[in-house]
Design an enzyme around this catalytic site. Structure first.
Site, PDB file in Angstrom:
ATOM      1  N   ARG A  13       0.834  -1.207   0.000  1.00 42.97           N
ATOM      2  CA  ARG A  13       0.000   0.000   0.000  1.00 42.97           C
ATOM      3  C   ARG A  13       0.870   1.258   0.000  1.00 42.97           C
ATOM      4  O   ARG A  13       0.522   2.268  -0.623  1.00 42.97           O
ATOM      5  CB  ARG A  13      -0.941  -0.011   1.197  1.00 42.97           C
ATOM      6  N   ALA A  14       2.006   1.226   0.696  1.00 42.57           N
ATOM      7  CA  ALA A  14       2.871   2.406   0.760  1.00 42.57           C
ATOM      8  C   ALA A  14       3.381   2.794  -0.629  1.00 42.57           C
ATOM      9  O   ALA A  14       3.374   3.976  -0.994  1.00 42.57           O
ATOM     10  CB  ALA A  14       4.044   2.141   1.704  1.00 42.57           C
TER      11      ALA A  14
END
Length: 690
Positions: free
Chosen positions: A275-276
């Site tokens: 997700r980052a």
């Protein structure tokens, strides 16, 4: 009242940029604003909605469907392509901390159920926020069951309602903005991870800026419309720039070498999952669109990483402040060095006479080659007065003096090892849910619905609608000659279709069960019998692990130690778990063992806290080997702790066991847990005192 203008807020450049980027690209994932009280967090968030472009909505649709792309599963649909529509401003929906579950997701329309005999769905706040802004003030205080609802909606972009005989799915895509004060505790890591960007803000430290804040606030309160008119031009310019950036956004290119840079930064920073990387990429594209560029640059990636990564690093929740920013600077420098090395390798062709080691640039690059330098434009999240320093586990106490008993205290505080995951020590019986948390089971006004009951006097919580309707129908059937036994859906609909009156005696309230936070009071043996350095390291590591567990479960904590002739309250009950870690790191050992004094001090502390907060239940954790070489027999103090849920952590070691801790646990009516059973993966298992 006219909202405070966005452009009139003094300072807070990082927060302004983060909010504007999410307005340009809602796919970034929203913003979490961390800061002390009185830093204009709520003011600037509420001002954001006025800058958002108007949205087109299908007329008569309660779920704000876009006429250009209506939701095929809309409960008010299906909508024809040429459905009548209108334009309205984007909505700002505020989710209060005390909101109920049915208000958030929606529930059965009780008025239509009683009047028309039909099951109708009444939309909640998630439906109202679709295609707008959902603002959660004090998000760290939001009850767990509401956090779960937000996580589901944020992950899927849809709300799924299964309650009160209603089954509905509807679109719920919104810009999530939360504000919080870190002094009041941290939110769940899963919720923080759902926010694309996190910004830490603080009040201005410059006297001129502070005076300007007060000057503008007083002018706004005196004449809100006149004050807003002063910034009308700036507001129109920001709104036009957001609209232009939205149009440019689909055409911004993200080159492969910048995508590689993003991957290197995320790897160097040690984030979990993917997700980052995705959020940094989306944020970098939004930055390029905001600045009017068609291609993402290295500056965009660095700026995006500073906004999107600090809250995603794998870390201990009790790390000192400033650690995230230090690690991010190191990750950016490391990624820059790797990027430059890759660029040189790509430029070096076979057969070239150039030595790739000639005049290598400094690690991380400089201002002239795209690396971070003195003029780096990357937004650095503001610090709330926090500094950097050694981790609490590494602190050493000064050499303590002797205790006057012919024994010398340890030459230095024993070190503390790495904390581990502990078993859940909780109070077995259910409480009344005085404080929302994650430790002990309790009845509560909010949480999982497990049944219904007749209210005792005034309705204390939310009504249980199906049970109320059944009670009303049963009363009506009884009055009509016993037909009330047929309480199926058809009978309910037929009866309600003829109109059904609900009397006060028909009301049933919902019974909720959740978990509560407790006062966790540690009583730690710091006497000579525990002073062997290796053994005390094991004990301090166990207590550190319990402190971290208490932090994660939102408990208040206190700590009492005993050595020599007396006990000391080294940490009065508090919510500051970081202070507990520091006090534990400098804990001195040596001398006799006044175990009874430690228990008496614990009893006095619990009595004081009960007078101060009678709804918070205490959990006493005694860490000792059970020896008592000073003062009376600790068993004689047991009556003072009657009724207090207690766990005795047995630290006795060696081939010969006296089972003194077991004797103490039996007197206290406590659970007995060997030290090596405290870890979740430990081989031993807890046992009840004989």
């Amino acid at each position: 009242m006219t909202p405070y203008p966005f452009s009139a807020v003094v300072g807070l450049a990082d927060l302004r940029l983060a909010l504007l980027l999410t307005a340009v690209s809602p796919a970034v994932g929203g913003v979490l604003v961390r800061g002390e009280k009185g830093t204009a967090k709520s003011t600037i968030v509420r001002a954001l909605a006025a800058l958002l472009p108007d949205v087109a909505v299908v007329r008569g649709c309660r779920f704000a469907c876009d006429p250009a792309a209506p939701d095929p599963a809309c409960p008010d649909g299906p909508h024809a392509p040429d459905s009548p529509h209108f334009r309205r401003p984007a909505t700002l929906v505020e989710l209060p901390v005390g909101a109920t579950e049915d208000r958030v997701v929606g529930t059965l329309d009780i008025q239509r159920a009683l009047a028309d005999g039909v099951k109708a769905y009444e939309p909640g706040l998630l439906a109202a926020a679709h295609r707008g802004v959902l603002y959660v003030d004090e998000v760290n205080l939001l009850p767990d069951h509401l956090v779960d609802l937000l996580l589901d909606a944020a992950a899927m972009g849809r709300a799924h309602v299964e309650r009160d005989g209603v089954s509905v799915k509807h679109a719920a895509r919104f810009l999530l903005v939360g504000t919080m004060n870190p002094e009041e505790g941290e939110p769940r890591p899963q919720l923080v991870d759902r926010f694309g960007l996190v910004v830490t803000v603080a009040a201005p430290r410059d006297a001129t800026d502070r005076a300007e804040v007060v000057r503008r606030r007083l002018a706004y309160e005196a004449d809100p419309d006149g004050f807003a008119a002063r910034f009308e031009g700036d507001e129109r310019e920001l709104a036009a720039r957001i609209a232009a950036a939205r149009e440019r956004l689909p055409h911004v290119a993200l080159p492969d070498h910048e995508l590689d840079r993003i991957a290197r930064v995320c790897l160097a920073y040690g984030v979990d999952g993917m997700r980052a990387d995705i959020v940094v990429a989306r944020c970098a594209v939004a930055l390029a669109a905001w600045h009017g560029r068609d291609v993402v640059t290295a500056d965009d990636v660095r700026d995006a990483a500073r906004l999107a990564l600090p809250h995603r690093r794998r870390k201990d929740p009790l790390d000192p402040p400033g650690t995230d920013e230090e690690k991010l600077d190191e990750a950016l420098a490391e990624a820059e060095a790797q990027q430059q090395e890759a660029d040189r390798a790509a430029q070096q062709q076979p057969g070239d006479d150039t030595d790739p080691d000639d005049d290598p640039p400094p690690p991380g690059g400089g201002p002239g080659d795209g690396g971070p330098g003195p003029d780096d434009r990357g937004p650095a999240p503001q610090q709330n007065g926090g500094g950097t320093g050694p981790a609490p586990q590494q602190e050493q106490a000064p050499n303590p003096p002797g205790d006057g008993q012919g024994q010398t205290a340890a030459a230095a505080a024993a070190p503390t090892g790495a904390a581990y995951r502990t078993r859940n020590l909780s109070i077995a019986r259910r409480g009344t849910g005085g404080h929302t948390g994650k430790r002990s089971p309790a009845y509560a006004r909010r949480g999982r619905v497990v049944g219904s009951r007749v209210p005792q006097g005034k309705l204390a919580g939310a009504p249980h609608l199906p049970a109320t309707l059944r009670a009303a129908l049963h009363r009506r059937g009884t009055q009509q000659g016993g037909a009330g036994s047929d309480l199926g859906g058809g009978a309910m609909a037929r009866a309600a279709g003829r109109g059904q009156t609900v009397h006060p005696r028909d009301l049933r309230e919902a019974v909720h069960v959740g978990r509560e936070a407790n006062l966790v009071l540690f009583v730690v043996d710091a006497s000579g019998s525990m002073a062997a350095r290796k053994r005390m390291t094991i004990v301090k590591t166990a207590v550190l692990s319990l402190l971290r567990d208490a932090y994660q479960r939102r408990d208040r904590i206190g700590m009492i130690t005993f050595r020599g002739h007396e006990a000391e309250q080294v940490l009065p009950p508090t919510s500051s778990h970081e202070v507990g870690v520091m006090r534990l790191a400098s804990l001195r050992t040596g001398g006799r063992t006044p175990l009874a004094a430690g228990l008496r001090t614990a009893a006095a502390t619990i009595a004081t806290e009960r007078r101060r907060d009678p709804r918070r239940r205490p959990l006493l954790i005694v860490v000792t080997d059970g020896r008592a070489t000073s003062g009376p027999d600790p068993v004689t103090v047991a009556p003072a702790l009657a009724g207090v849920s207690t766990v005795v952590v047995d630290c006795e070691s060696g081939p010969i066991r006296l089972n003194l801790a077991g004797r103490l646990a039996s007197a206290l009516g406590a659970d007995l847990m060997p030290l090596d059973a405290l870890e979740v993966n430990g081989a031993a298992t807890p046992r009840r005192a004989a």
